[in-house]
Design an enzyme around this catalytic site. Structure first.
Site, PDB file in Angstrom:
ATOM      1  CG  ASN A  16       6.576 -37.966  14.734  1.00  0.00           C
ATOM      2  OD1 ASN A  16       5.485 -38.023  14.500  1.00  0.00           O
ATOM      3  ND2 ASN A  16       7.393 -39.045  14.543  1.00  0.00           N
ATOM      4  NE  ARG A  66      14.949 -45.175  34.580  1.00  0.00           N
ATOM      5  CZ  ARG A  66      14.307 -46.277  34.428  1.00  0.00           C
ATOM      6  NH1 ARG A  66      14.575 -46.820  33.237  1.00  0.00           N
ATOM      7  NH2 ARG A  66      13.836 -46.916  35.188  1.00  0.00           N
ATOM      8  CG  ASN A 108       5.699 -42.227  23.494  1.00  0.00           C
ATOM      9  OD1 ASN A 108       6.573 -41.571  22.833  1.00  0.00           O
ATOM     10  ND2 ASN A 108       5.555 -43.323  23.507  1.00  0.00           N
ATOM     11  CG  HIS A 110       4.090 -47.290  20.115  1.00  0.00           C
ATOM     12  ND1 HIS A 110       5.492 -47.675  20.497  1.00  0.00           N
ATOM     13  CD2 HIS A 110       3.534 -48.232  19.780  1.00  0.00           C
ATOM     14  CE1 HIS A 110       5.540 -48.887  20.274  1.00  0.00           C
ATOM     15  NE2 HIS A 110       4.538 -49.385  19.774  1.00  0.00           N
ATOM     16  CE  LYS A 173       3.630 -39.896   2.249  1.00  0.00           C
ATOM     17  NZ  LYS A 173       3.281 -39.971   0.948  1.00  0.00           N
ATOM     18  CB  ALA A 174      -0.389 -42.214   9.602  1.00  0.00           C
TER      19      ALA A 174
HETATM   20  C1  GRF Z   1       8.518 -42.581  15.209  1.00  0.00           C
HETATM   21  O1  GRF Z   1       8.342 -43.976  14.650  1.00  0.00           O
HETATM   22  C2  GRF Z   1       7.765 -42.505  16.686  1.00  0.00           C
HETATM   23  O2  GRF Z   1       6.595 -43.269  16.465  1.00  0.00           O
HETATM   24  C3  GRF Z   1       8.817 -43.450  17.576  1.00  0.00           C
HETATM   25  O3  GRF Z   1       9.958 -43.004  17.088  1.00  0.00           O
HETATM   26  C4  GRF Z   1       9.833 -42.784  15.974  1.00  0.00           C
HETATM   27  C5  GRF Z   1      10.763 -41.383  15.784  1.00  0.00           C
HETATM   28  O4  GRF Z   1      10.892 -41.057  14.576  1.00  0.00           O
HETATM   29  N1  GRF Z   1       8.533 -43.153  18.996  1.00  0.00           N
HETATM   30  P1  GRF Z   1      11.358 -39.327  14.132  1.00  0.00           P
HETATM   31  O5  GRF Z   1      12.574 -39.409  15.190  1.00  0.00           O
HETATM   32  O6  GRF Z   1      10.197 -38.366  14.774  1.00  0.00           O
HETATM   33  O7  GRF Z   1      11.591 -39.163  12.993  1.00  0.00           O
END
Ligand code: GRF
Length: 215
Positions: A16, A66, A108, A110, A173-174
């Site tokens: 991402n 934390r 974020n 998800h 991909k989405a």
């Molecule tokens: C993705 O599937 C995202 O939705 C989730 O963690 C994964 C991260 O993948 N929160 P990348 O490190 O971006 O390839």
């Protein structure tokens, strides 16, 4: 116009992050990636290095509490003049003080159509539930896990015979379309939050529905 100074927080492979880097490299894109933060020497940092984006590792193991880890993140973000924080596979829970401080400036992604399947193992759970569609969600972060006003969602069909890996690949991909879109809309100032729901000015209209199976 000044571009929105954005940080991406990662823990893993960073696909991402890679999609966000590619988007920000396009002429006229309204955000710039000014910092990539990781809680360990994540593989995905290579994407940032290649793109010459400043990186910083804040190892969570260095902090007994934390709150102290969160404060170290916060210091790094402030020092870089960050205006928006994108979590992209960042595998640490952030404390409520941090989440409150970055309210509506912390997003974020998800891998499910929230509020369905928050938490881990989303694809296995989607397969088990037999849903016809799943997808991904970009949302503002609140104190609950995978909770917060939804900005963008992308739906993908679940196909006969899919296993977890098939579905994960289709959803990913989405994700790579949805996250840059969300970043663009936020950076253009099109996104507002009222009553814990997002309103978007000027977004392109989708078709009336997605049908799976198609008729
Ligand atoms: C993705 O599937 C995202 O939705 C989730 O963690 C994964 C991260 O993948 N929160 P990348 O490190 O971006 O390839």
């Amino acid at each position: 116009m000044a571009r929105l100074k954005t940080a991406v927080l990662i823990s893993g492979r960073g696909s991402n992050l890679e999609a966000l880097i590619a988007a920000c490299a396009k002429r006229g894109f309204p955000a710039e990636l000014a910092l990539v933060l990781a809680n360990r020497p994540a593989k995905g940092l290579d994407h940032a290095k290649r793109a010459k984006i400043p990186i910083k590792i804040v190892p969570h193991r260095d902090f007994a509490e934390r709150a102290d880890f969160d404060a170290a993140l916060d210091n790094a973000l402030s020092a870089a003049g960050i205006e928006l924080v994108c979590l992209a596979g960042f595998m640490r829970l952030l404390g409520s003080a941090f989440v409150r401080r970055w309210r509506d400036r912390l997003v974020n992604i998800h891998p499910s159509l929230l509020p369905a399947f928050p938490g881990l193992d989303t694809h296995a759970r989607a397969l088990k539930a037999g849903v016809r569609f799943t997808g991904c969600t970009v949302h503002f972060v609140r104190e609950g896990m995978d909770d917060g006003p939804i900005i963008v969602q992308a739906a993908v069909p679940v196909l006969q015979g899919d296993d977890e890996a098939d579905l994960a690949a289709r959803v990913l991909k989405a994700e790579h379309r949805a996250y840059p879109l969300a970043l663009r809309l936020i950076s253009e100032g099109c996104v507002t939050v009222a009553d814990e729901r997002v309103a978007i000015k000027g977004a392109a209209k989708p078709g009336p529905f997605l049908l799976n199976p198609s008729d």
